[in-house]
Design an enzyme around this catalytic site. Structure first.
Site, PDB file in Angstrom:
ATOM      1  N   SER A 149      22.179  28.298 114.437  1.00 41.06           N
ATOM      2  CA  SER A 149      22.338  27.704 115.753  1.00 41.06           C
ATOM      3  C   SER A 149      22.321  28.813 116.811  1.00 41.06           C
ATOM      4  O   SER A 149      21.333  29.529 116.913  1.00 41.06           O
ATOM      5  CB  SER A 149      23.636  26.878 115.795  1.00 41.06           C
ATOM      6  OG  SER A 149      23.676  26.089 116.948  1.00 41.06           O
ATOM      7  N   HIS A 184      18.062  23.725 114.864  1.00 39.11           N
ATOM      8  CA  HIS A 184      18.261  22.259 114.871  1.00 39.11           C
ATOM      9  C   HIS A 184      16.929  21.525 115.090  1.00 39.11           C
ATOM     10  O   HIS A 184      16.868  20.522 115.801  1.00 39.11           O
ATOM     11  CB  HIS A 184      19.239  21.843 115.973  1.00 39.11           C
ATOM     12  CG  HIS A 184      20.558  22.558 115.943  1.00 39.11           C
ATOM     13  ND1 HIS A 184      21.452  22.420 114.911  1.00 39.11           N
ATOM     14  CD2 HIS A 184      21.113  23.431 116.831  1.00 39.11           C
ATOM     15  CE1 HIS A 184      22.512  23.162 115.157  1.00 39.11           C
ATOM     16  NE2 HIS A 184      22.330  23.792 116.311  1.00 39.11           N
TER      17      HIS A 184
END
Length: 410
Positions: A149, A184
């Site tokens: 992330s 993501h």
């Protein structure tokens, strides 16, 4: 003779000096491992393996989450599970002569893992504290850099982030890797924005990772992709004749080293709903035990659960579980549960993979006791049948050991 000896000694000294200089000038291998989602146990093990050390020092940087204690606690849990000492670099600190400097901590690690959160805030703090410079030194020194992330986006030239209010936007990273990046990527909106920014030439070509997939780079070059299941992947995304091309990279699915081999257990494919079987109360096979168990749950006869559980669960459960009424909707869900696969190991412990509606797959363990297959507990198997099978392979020995511990005559 003396002149010859002098030149021989001089030549030897020059050769040794050249060799030492050549060794000292050798550049350490630069390794970066990134993944799309937040940290997890398997990726932590993968990073530990990359160090090629039996007891590596790995430091966690939770800066992006404001040194969130919950994230630190989960990191400590992973380290404990893997037999590693936990190291954490906090930035919310006050000056203290007993504190180690950021440099003393980071440059004495074998690997550094950066957690998720707000990428922009994290980079701002790092620059203010000089941590960005220390991470560059760590990379040059051969210390492995990693993260997911925010912890993956930070290493690239640029990428898509939710660090600003309202809309997803492009942010600049530290450019340790000369590409753009999108973590993501399994998120539909993030994927669309990333592809759109590449098409508009706002950012260049780069790499995108689904939440459970990661990419290894060495010396700025792609090496391999690893994933936790068969539906999470990584991609190289580029522009070709004004068309965005997202090329799926071949992926190696990670399995723990001590997991069962696929040759060690029996696999039975089922793929039927519970309602396709007649109501039974029979535990002579793992499948029958599972069907019996679901029918009892659907009928609300919870007091009968105990009769279908192994001694391990009986000892941890209450003496009496009252019956409850089950509404039609709940019963329909139970009856429409799909039984996918059955795995049997040593004719002693089995796993039944099932799925209710569109939820993840569940793995039910059944243990053979006095000739009957009895319920031994439920696990979240994973997002796919394959991931659930991997869970069985990795958990069955531990599960069997725990059950035997509470059943001395086994």
């Amino acid at each position: 003779m003396k002149k010859t000896l002098f030149f021989f000694i001089l030549a030897s000294i020059c050769q040794i000096t050249f060799s030492q200089n050549n060794t000292n000038s050798k550049i350490a291998e630069q390794t970066i491992f990134v993944y799309g989602g937040n940290k997890n146990l398997k990726f932590t093990q993968y990073i530990a393996d990359l160090t090629q050390k039996s007891n590596p020092k790995i430091c966690f940087l939770p800066t992006a989450s404001a040194d969130n204690e919950s994230n630190i606690k989960s990191w400590n849990h992973y380290c404990k599970k893997l037999g590693l000492k936990s190291y954490v670099l906090r930035v919310w600190v006050a000056s203290n002569k007993d504190n180690k400097s950021f440099e003393d901590i980071l440059l004495n690690m074998d690997a550094i893992v950066v957690g998720g959160g707000n990428t922009l805030n994290m980079l701002g703090i790092w620059r203010a504290q000089g941590i960005d410079t220390l991470l560059q030194k760590a990379l040059n020194k051969g210390i492995i850099l990693s993260g997911g992330s925010a912890g993956s986006l930070c290493w690239f030239d640029s990428g898509i982030s939710d660090s600003r209010p309202v809309n997803l936007s492009v942010i600049n990273g530290m450019s340790f890797l000369p590409f753009s990046h999108c973590p993501h990527y399994s998120d539909k909106r993030k994927k669309e924005i990333y592809n759109e920014q590449i098409k508009n030439k706002t950012i260049g070509a780069g790499y995108a990772c689904d939440d459970k997939s990661g990419i290894l780079f060495r010396n700025g070059k792609y090496i391999e992709t690893v994933s936790l299941n068969d539906i999470n992947h990584s991609y190289y995304v580029s522009l070709n004749k004004n068309i965005v091309q997202s090329s799926k990279l071949p992926s190696r699915i990670l399995v723990n080293k001590d997991a069962l081999s696929v040759k060690d257990y029996q696999t039975i494919d089922i793929n039927k709903k519970v309602k396709e079987y007649a109501e039974i109360n029979n535990q002579d096979s793992p499948l029958n035990a599972f069907i019996s168990f679901r029918y009892i749950k659907a009928n609300g006869q919870q007091s009968k659960y105990k009769a279908l559980t192994c001694s391990f669960l009986q000892k941890s459960s209450k003496d009496a579980i009252p019956d409850i009424e089950v509404d039609v909707k709940t019963r329909d869900k139970e009856m429409n549960t799909i039984v996918n696969k059955v795995f049997i190991y040593n004719d002693l412990i089995a796993g039944v993979v099932s799925q209710m509606s569109d939820r993840d797959y569940y793995l039910w363990f059944f243990y053979k006791e006095d000739g009957k297959w009895l319920n031994a507990g439920e696990y979240l198997g994973g997002a796919t049948k394959l991931e659930s099978e991997i869970t069985f392979r990795e958990e069955v020995k531990m599960h069997l050991k725990r059950i035997k511990k509470t059943t001395p005559n086994r």
